[in-house]
Design a protein around this motif. Structure first.
Motif, mmCIF file in Angstrom:
data_model
loop_
_atom_site.group_PDB
_atom_site.id
_atom_site.type_symbol
_atom_site.label_atom_id
_atom_site.label_comp_id
_atom_site.label_asym_id
_atom_site.label_seq_id
_atom_site.Cartn_x
_atom_site.Cartn_y
_atom_site.Cartn_z
ATOM 1 N N TRP A 58 0.985 -1.266 -0.079
ATOM 2 C CA TRP A 58 0.030 0.099 -0.068
ATOM 3 C C TRP A 58 1.170 1.258 0.052
ATOM 4 O O TRP A 58 1.750 1.310 0.778
ATOM 5 N N LEU A 59 0.729 2.131 -0.950
ATOM 6 C CA LEU A 59 1.577 3.298 -1.167
ATOM 7 C C LEU A 59 1.440 4.490 0.085
ATOM 8 O O LEU A 59 2.541 4.674 0.498
ATOM 9 N N ASP A 60 0.230 4.341 0.472
ATOM 10 C CA ASP A 60 0.219 5.595 1.626
ATOM 11 C C ASP A 60 -0.704 4.771 2.796
ATOM 12 O O ASP A 60 -2.010 4.957 2.830
ATOM 13 N N ALA A 61 -0.175 3.882 3.448
ATOM 14 C CA ALA A 61 -0.827 3.226 4.476
ATOM 15 C C ALA A 61 -0.944 3.959 5.634
ATOM 16 O O ALA A 61 -0.129 4.422 6.554
ATOM 17 N N PRO A 62 -2.355 4.486 6.241
ATOM 18 C CA PRO A 62 -2.468 5.207 7.321
ATOM 19 C C PRO A 62 -2.389 4.119 8.736
ATOM 20 O O PRO A 62 -2.264 4.395 9.829
ATOM 21 N N THR A 63 -2.534 2.757 8.437
ATOM 22 C CA THR A 63 -2.368 1.892 9.396
ATOM 23 C C THR A 63 -1.669 0.598 9.177
ATOM 24 O O THR A 63 -2.048 0.419 7.934
ATOM 25 N N THR A 64 -1.366 -0.312 9.889
ATOM 26 C CA THR A 64 -0.947 -1.491 9.626
ATOM 27 C C THR A 64 -1.632 -2.582 10.296
ATOM 28 O O THR A 64 -1.529 -3.781 10.250
ATOM 29 N N HIS A 65 -2.907 -2.163 11.008
ATOM 30 C CA HIS A 65 -3.692 -3.145 11.891
ATOM 31 C C HIS A 65 -4.623 -3.655 10.839
ATOM 32 O O HIS A 65 -5.152 -3.157 9.677
ATOM 33 N N SER A 66 -4.470 -5.025 10.671
ATOM 34 C CA SER A 66 -4.876 -5.700 9.730
ATOM 35 C C SER A 66 -6.506 -5.542 9.089
ATOM 36 O O SER A 66 -6.772 -5.496 8.257
ATOM 37 N N ARG A 67 -7.121 -5.658 10.290
ATOM 38 C CA ARG A 67 -8.571 -5.621 10.123
ATOM 39 C C ARG A 67 -9.041 -4.323 9.400
ATOM 40 O O ARG A 67 -9.839 -3.947 8.524
ATOM 41 N N TYR A 68 -8.464 -3.134 10.228
ATOM 42 C CA TYR A 68 -8.711 -1.758 9.564
ATOM 43 C C TYR A 68 -8.032 -1.676 8.224
ATOM 44 O O TYR A 68 -8.977 -0.983 7.471
ATOM 45 N N ALA A 69 -6.930 -2.174 7.848
ATOM 46 C CA ALA A 69 -6.445 -1.977 6.606
ATOM 47 C C ALA A 69 -7.194 -2.750 5.545
ATOM 48 O O ALA A 69 -7.492 -2.320 4.361
ATOM 49 N N GLY A 70 -7.652 -4.090 5.827
ATOM 50 C CA GLY A 70 -8.415 -4.585 4.816
ATOM 51 C C GLY A 70 -9.787 -3.854 4.784
ATOM 52 O O GLY A 70 -10.259 -3.936 3.516
ATOM 53 N N GLU A 71 -10.460 -3.354 5.644
ATOM 54 C CA GLU A 71 -11.573 -2.346 5.553
ATOM 55 C C GLU A 71 -11.332 -1.359 4.675
ATOM 56 O O GLU A 71 -12.226 -1.176 3.529
ATOM 57 N N LEU A 72 -10.271 -0.773 4.738
ATOM 58 C CA LEU A 72 -9.884 0.674 4.028
ATOM 59 C C LEU A 72 -9.677 0.181 2.563
ATOM 60 O O LEU A 72 -9.940 0.854 1.579
ATOM 61 N N ILE A 73 -8.898 -0.891 2.290
ATOM 62 C CA ILE A 73 -8.622 -1.283 0.820
ATOM 63 C C ILE A 73 -9.551 -2.158 0.259
ATOM 64 O O ILE A 73 -10.020 -1.761 -1.076
ATOM 65 N N LYS A 74 -10.426 -3.067 0.802
ATOM 66 C CA LYS A 74 -11.369 -3.695 0.111
ATOM 67 C C LYS A 74 -12.527 -2.896 -0.126
ATOM 68 O O LYS A 74 -13.422 -2.772 -1.086
ATOM 69 N N GLY A 75 -12.907 -2.040 1.069
ATOM 70 C CA GLY A 75 -13.995 -1.182 1.014
ATOM 71 C C GLY A 75 -15.279 -2.113 0.547
ATOM 72 O O GLY A 75 -15.663 -3.088 1.046
ATOM 73 N N ASN A 76 -16.190 -1.484 -0.275
ATOM 74 C CA ASN A 76 -17.545 -1.943 -0.724
ATOM 75 C C ASN A 76 -17.291 -3.045 -1.860
ATOM 76 O O ASN A 76 -18.262 -3.589 -2.362
ATOM 77 N N MET A 77 -15.927 -3.121 -2.232
ATOM 78 C CA MET A 77 -15.684 -4.187 -3.495
ATOM 79 C C MET A 77 -15.968 -5.555 -2.806
ATOM 80 O O MET A 77 -16.812 -6.342 -3.632
ATOM 81 N N GLU A 78 -15.426 -5.930 -1.510
ATOM 82 C CA GLU A 78 -15.937 -7.292 -1.439
ATOM 83 C C GLU A 78 -17.328 -7.387 -0.885
ATOM 84 O O GLU A 78 -17.855 -8.548 -1.304
ATOM 85 N N ARG A 79 -17.939 -6.626 -0.247
ATOM 86 C CA ARG A 79 -19.181 -6.870 -0.160
ATOM 87 C C ARG A 79 -20.280 -6.861 -1.535
ATOM 88 O O ARG A 79 -21.015 -7.769 -1.681
ATOM 89 N N LEU A 80 -19.804 -6.142 -2.562
ATOM 90 C CA LEU A 80 -20.415 -6.266 -3.799
ATOM 91 C C LEU A 80 -19.987 -7.623 -4.429
ATOM 92 O O LEU A 80 -21.002 -8.426 -4.926
ATOM 93 N N LEU A 81 -18.738 -8.046 -4.322
ATOM 94 C CA LEU A 81 -18.316 -9.434 -4.856
ATOM 95 C C LEU A 81 -19.026 -10.504 -4.043
ATOM 96 O O LEU A 81 -19.346 -11.537 -4.768
ATOM 97 N N ARG A 82 -19.394 -10.570 -2.878
ATOM 98 C CA ARG A 82 -20.176 -11.411 -2.103
ATOM 99 C C ARG A 82 -21.489 -11.683 -2.620
ATOM 100 O O ARG A 82 -21.898 -12.710 -2.607
ATOM 101 N N ARG A 83 -22.025 -10.739 -3.311
ATOM 102 C CA ARG A 83 -23.256 -10.703 -3.830
ATOM 103 C C ARG A 83 -23.172 -11.256 -5.282
ATOM 104 O O ARG A 83 -24.081 -11.752 -5.809
ATOM 105 N N ILE A 84 -22.052 -11.141 -6.082
ATOM 106 C CA ILE A 84 -21.961 -11.525 -7.320
ATOM 107 C C ILE A 84 -21.698 -12.903 -7.485
ATOM 108 O O ILE A 84 -22.392 -13.875 -8.057
ATOM 109 N N TRP A 85 -20.745 -13.646 -6.670
ATOM 110 C CA TRP A 85 -20.586 -14.671 -6.727
ATOM 111 C C TRP A 85 -20.766 -15.341 -5.289
ATOM 112 O O TRP A 85 -20.255 -14.939 -4.221
ATOM 113 N N ILE A 86 -21.598 -16.417 -5.147
ATOM 114 C CA ILE A 86 -21.956 -16.787 -3.818
ATOM 115 C C ILE A 86 -20.970 -17.487 -3.131
ATOM 116 O O ILE A 86 -19.975 -18.227 -3.960
#
Length: 170
Positions: free
Chosen positions: A142-170
């Motif tokens: 990550w070029l500009d990481a405000p955190t290295t906390h894995s859960r928070y970093a994951g939420e910032l990077i994945k954002g709503n892409m993961e939520r939408l992908l969960r609906r596209i592929w079961i």
């Protein structure tokens, strides 16, 4: 016809359905002879290679066919994120204020296809590169990481892409 043979036949047909559009993209022709030849070679290659493309255990997850309207929305979302991120990365580089880090996080996606799409979407977004993906564990530069906390970093990077992908592929 037993269940195993039926599933093998469906896997072969699905593989040929994925190969045929690739044929059309490579040849860029809709002449009848080209379509017939593309269908023939798609079926031939699919009959020889379908176990490589679609695993036998994928049947239970119903993860092979995406929901097309949601997939279209997802592509628009990724294009928007790429557009916005490109300006943010340029601005951070011009100002010289960035904090590159390697972050680790997990995804809740169960389909291999959805995980691969997520990893590639992260890589296509400027400022992030997926370095490694092992099952549900992603390692991202990550070029500009405000955190290295894995859960928070994951939420910032994945954002709503993961939520939408969960609906596209079961």
């Amino acid at each position: 016809m037993n269940l195993y043979r039926k599933w093998s036949f469906v896997r072969m047909l699905l593989t040929s359905l994925y190969l045929f559009p690739a044929w059309l993209l490579f040849t860029w022709s809709t002449e009848p002879a080209n379509l017939i030849m593309g269908a023939f070679f798609s079926l031939l290659i699919a009959s020889l290679t379908y176990p490589l493309f679609i695993d036998q255990s994928e049947a239970g997850r119903r993860s092979l066919l995406p929901k097309i309207p949601l997939l279209f929305i997802y592509l628009l979302l990724v294009a928007w994120k790429m557009y916005i991120s490109s300006f943010q990365v340029v601005w951070k580089i011009i100002r010289g204020r960035y904090n590159p880090r390697i972050v680790h996080f997990r995804t809740r996606l169960s389909s291999d296809t959805a995980r691969t799409v997520l990893a590639n979407s992260i890589t296509m977004t400027p400022g992030t590169i997926t370095v490694d993906m092992n099952d549900d564990h992603l390692i991202v530069h990550w070029l500009d990481a405000p955190t290295t906390h894995s859960r928070y970093a994951g939420e910032l990077i994945k954002g709503n892409m993961e939520r939408l992908l969960r609906r596209i592929w079961i």
